[in-house]
Every structure is written in C-alpha cells, then in structure tokens.
Write a protein that holds these residues in place. Structure first.
Motif, PDB file in Angstrom:
ATOM      1  N   UNK A 130       0.758  -0.998   0.219  1.00 11.04           N
ATOM      2  CA  UNK A 130       0.158  -0.512  -0.130  1.00 11.04           C
ATOM      3  C   UNK A 130       0.851   1.198  -0.270  1.00 11.04           C
ATOM      4  N   UNK A 131       2.247   1.124   0.790  1.00 11.20           N
ATOM      5  CA  UNK A 131       3.061   2.030   0.403  1.00 11.20           C
ATOM      6  C   UNK A 131       2.810   3.258  -0.881  1.00 11.20           C
ATOM      7  N   UNK A 132       2.952   2.110  -2.337  1.00  7.30           N
ATOM      8  CA  UNK A 132       3.453   2.863  -3.320  1.00  7.30           C
ATOM      9  C   UNK A 132       2.309   3.915  -4.135  1.00  7.30           C
ATOM     10  N   UNK A 133       1.351   3.747  -3.034  1.00  2.60           N
ATOM     11  CA  UNK A 133       0.502   5.030  -3.884  1.00  2.60           C
ATOM     12  C   UNK A 133       0.745   5.873  -3.294  1.00  2.60           C
ATOM     13  N   UNK A 134       1.042   6.583  -2.068  1.00  2.00           N
ATOM     14  CA  UNK A 134       1.609   7.571  -1.397  1.00  2.00           C
ATOM     15  C   UNK A 134       3.031   7.969  -1.051  1.00  2.00           C
ATOM     16  N   UNK A 135       3.004   7.020  -0.160  1.00  2.00           N
ATOM     17  CA  UNK A 135       4.267   7.315   0.735  1.00  2.00           C
ATOM     18  C   UNK A 135       5.625   6.997  -0.273  1.00  2.00           C
ATOM     19  N   UNK A 171      -0.047  -7.114  -7.262  1.00  2.00           N
ATOM     20  CA  UNK A 171      -0.178  -5.857  -7.504  1.00  2.00           C
ATOM     21  C   UNK A 171      -1.817  -5.299  -6.719  1.00  2.00           C
ATOM     22  N   UNK A 172      -1.849  -4.419  -6.099  1.00  2.00           N
ATOM     23  CA  UNK A 172      -2.454  -3.844  -4.849  1.00  2.00           C
ATOM     24  C   UNK A 172      -3.994  -3.048  -6.315  1.00  2.00           C
ATOM     25  N   UNK A 173      -5.030  -3.492  -6.006  1.00  2.00           N
ATOM     26  CA  UNK A 173      -6.046  -2.823  -6.480  1.00  2.00           C
ATOM     27  C   UNK A 173      -5.819  -1.438  -6.887  1.00  2.00           C
ATOM     28  N   UNK A 174      -6.072  -1.177  -8.387  1.00  2.77           N
ATOM     29  CA  UNK A 174      -5.557   0.088  -8.565  1.00  2.77           C
ATOM     30  C   UNK A 174      -7.644   0.950  -8.008  1.00  2.77           C
ATOM     31  N   UNK A 175      -7.296   2.321  -7.667  1.00  3.34           N
ATOM     32  CA  UNK A 175      -8.582   2.829  -7.326  1.00  3.34           C
ATOM     33  C   UNK A 175      -8.380   4.335  -8.322  1.00  3.34           C
ATOM     34  N   UNK A 176      -9.727   5.300  -8.815  1.00  3.42           N
ATOM     35  CA  UNK A 176      -9.477   5.722  -9.780  1.00  3.42           C
ATOM     36  C   UNK A 176      -8.605   7.120  -9.414  1.00  3.42           C
ATOM     37  N   UNK A 204       8.322   8.769  -9.089  1.00  5.51           N
ATOM     38  CA  UNK A 204       7.202   9.906  -7.704  1.00  5.51           C
ATOM     39  C   UNK A 204       6.159   9.843  -8.644  1.00  5.51           C
ATOM     40  N   UNK A 205       5.414   9.581  -9.481  1.00  6.31           N
ATOM     41  CA  UNK A 205       4.559  10.162  -9.910  1.00  6.31           C
ATOM     42  C   UNK A 205       3.329   9.373  -9.971  1.00  6.31           C
ATOM     43  N   UNK A 206       4.112   7.899 -10.640  1.00  6.71           N
ATOM     44  CA  UNK A 206       3.113   7.188 -11.544  1.00  6.71           C
ATOM     45  C   UNK A 206       2.498   6.014 -10.263  1.00  6.71           C
ATOM     46  N   UNK A 207       2.705   5.441  -9.432  1.00  2.00           N
ATOM     47  CA  UNK A 207       2.783   5.103  -7.770  1.00  2.00           C
ATOM     48  C   UNK A 207       2.207   3.558  -8.209  1.00  2.00           C
TER      49      UNK A 207
END
Length: 350
Positions: free
Chosen positions: A188-193, A316-321, A347-350
């Motif tokens: 889950x860190x891949x989204x923003x952290x 891979x975690x489920x990708x939200x919008x 940095x930006x793809x997540x």
C-alpha cells in the motif's frame, strides 16, 4: 554483497541489513552467544548494517550488540537504532518529544558501547509533539556528534513531506531514511508514501519481507502457526500484519511461482523488494546462523526480470480511480517526448 546509497545521502548500506529483534527475546529469540555468532557471520558475508531499537527485548538487544562492539570494526558498521515507542514504565517514557528523544539516545549509546549512532529513527509518528520539537531534538543530536543521520519509521507521505519542509525552513538536518513494512503482502506504500519519500530524498529500508514466515511456504494451508513455534509467539504481537486473507493469497502466489521457476519461496520474497530502485536495504531477522546463511542468498543476486514481473503483477494492489488516472495521465505526458527523467516515473506513477 551489493551496496546501495541511502536516499540522498552518501552513506553506502548493504542491501541486506541484519535485524536484531530476536536478540535476547525470551521464548522466540536467541541468547547472547547465538546473537554474536549471527552478527559475525553476517559481517563475514559483507553486511554492514545492524538494525536495532531501544525497545527490542527491553533494551537487551542493544546490550548484546554492545557487548560485541569492542571486537568489531566500528568504522565499518552502520548502527541503526530507534526511539519513541514506550521504553520504560514512566508515563513520560514514550513519544517523539525532546525529553524522550535525548534520554533514549543517551541510554542507547551506553547499551551499545559506542560514542555515536549512525542512523537514528523516530520509531513511530507522535500525534501530539510538534514536528519542530522532534526535528530540532534530532538535529541537536547530530550537531553534538551523537548521531550521524536521521530517519523515520511508519510515517505517511504527508508527514515525510511536512518534516522535510520544516527542516528546510529552519536549516535542520533532513531525514535520509524511512523504515517500513514493505513486501509482496504489504504494497500500500506505493500509492503515496513511496513517491513522497523518493521526492524528499529518503531511502526506503523494509522489514518483514517474509511476512512473519508466511511467505516461506512452510505454513501453507494453515490459518495460524502451531503452538510453541517461534511464529506462534510472534503472532501474539504482530500476527494481524500477515495472517489475513491477502496474506494467505500472497503466500499461495509465491509458492506457485517458486514451484514453477525452481527458486525457493523465501529467496523470492526477500529478493523481490530489491527489484525496486527506491529500496536501499531489506532487513532480515533470524535466530540461528543456519537461517542467516539461507536468507543471505539475495545479498548479491537479483531475481530474473520475468519472475519479478510475475510477482509484481499478481500481487499488485487493486487500483482505484486516482491511482489509475495518475498513471494514465503520466503516460500521456511522458510519451510526448523522446525521453524524460526516469525518477519522474517513481515519484508520480505510484
């Protein structure tokens, strides 16, 4: 052993660090003699980072490391310790406030029998103490020569960004490390952290790559480890981190890939995070030299790209919008030019 620079610093860290939570831990850990043998063997492999914390075994872990320190090449080691979790019975013995940070550091130095700590982490975020107080106290330790580099553990992305901004504003020492639970189970860190950490020049060190043993395959088909086992004792503390639906599903995926490619499950699980450029070091914890030798294989070995890709895609975690649209938009922007800075992807793809 291969090495990587830690974040935006010039500190070279072995890409496998030795976790010391087992040292001196009753029931599920190892005694001083075994701990020393593990440290010496780890150093023989080329490892240079011992990951410690003031709370491990109530401070006993640091004492065990410290008792061996006179026999080791101190300049060749990175001692990474932590503070802010409860370190004693008093109501004031926790938190990331000035009193606790300074007191914890002084006690850790005595237990470790050293004049300085190479990398000092705030173990967990403090929801009460102002960031300015925390960061000023950490900066003071650096100025006093008691700490070389600073870091955090389990900070959200916004907290990393805020902390680095405050440090820049007040000319305080910036953090260079962030320690997280990051594995095939926990992504889950891949989204923003992680994007925030990369942008802030913070290198990621990750613990529990084996998911508390779940990803080794030896517990496949079990809902919990058997009583009396090391894993059973650990589940009393951190079982909910791994023993859940996603943990079982991931363990099955790793086992299936291991059977197909002929690579042991534990080797896959430890090596996978190292396929990420933002990961500086993976922390492994053992209680015997034999376990250490088995887990050190990825020290200078990389997963075949196709195997890494398979594990990445299937876990891979489920990708939200928001995440999907960010990826879609980035692709549109990046493809317009012949080339671009590869860091922008991280940095930006997540």
């Amino acid at each position: 052993m291969k090495y990587r620079y830690l974040g935006a610093s010039g500190l070279l860290m072995s890409r496998l660090s030795l976790g010391t939570m087992t040292f001196g831990a009753p029931d599920w850990g190892c005694d001083e003699k075994a701990s020393h043998a593990i440290i010496e063997k780890y150093i023989d492999f080329g490892g240079n980072c011992l990951d410690i914390a003031d709370i491990y075994a109530g401070g006993r872990s640091e004492e065990i490391v410290g008792s061996l320190m006179p026999e080791l090449n101190r300049d060749g080691l990175i001692l990474a310790s932590k503070c802010s979790l409860p370190s004693g019975p008093a109501v004031t013995q926790f938190g990331a406030n000035r009193k606790q940070i300074i007191a914890s550091c002084e006690k850790s130095l005595k237990r470790l029998k050293t004049d300085y700590i190479d990398l000092y982490h705030i173990h967990v975020p403090d929801p009460v103490t102002p960031f300015e107080e925390t960061l000023r106290a950490m900066d003071d330790l650096v100025r006093q020569g008691k700490v070389r580099y600073t870091g955090s553990s389990m900070f959200f992305g916004w907290q990393l960004t805020k902390a680095q901004g405050i440090s820049a504003m007040h000319n305080l020492e910036k953090m260079v490390a962030g320690q997280y639970i990051y594995s095939l189970i926990h992504r889950e860190l891949e989204r923003e952290t992680i994007p925030a950490a990369i942008d802030a020049g913070i290198g990621i060190t990750c613990f529990s790559p084996l998911g508390g043993g779940l990803l080794t395959g030896k517990y496949r088909g079990q809902e919990k480890p058997g009583k009396g086992t090391r894993a059973f004792f650990r589940t009393q503390v951190d079982g909910p981190r791994f023993w859940h639906v996603n943990g079982y599903r991931t363990a099955d995926i790793v086992a299936e890939v291991a059977e197909r490619c002929g690579i042991p499950s534990e080797k896959l699980a430890i090596a996978w995070p190292l396929g990420q450029k933002f990961v500086t070091s993976v922390i492994i914890g053992v209680k015997t030299v034999e376990q250490l030798e088995a887990n050190m294989a990825p020290a200078d070995w990389d997963l075949p790209q196709d195997v890494w890709d398979t594990l990445e895609e299937r876990t891979r975690p489920e990708e939200e919008y928001m995440t999907w649209y960010r990826r879609f938009n980035n692709h549109r922007v990046f493809k317009a030019s012949e080339f671009h800075d590869g860091k922008a992807d991280l940095i930006t793809t997540g």
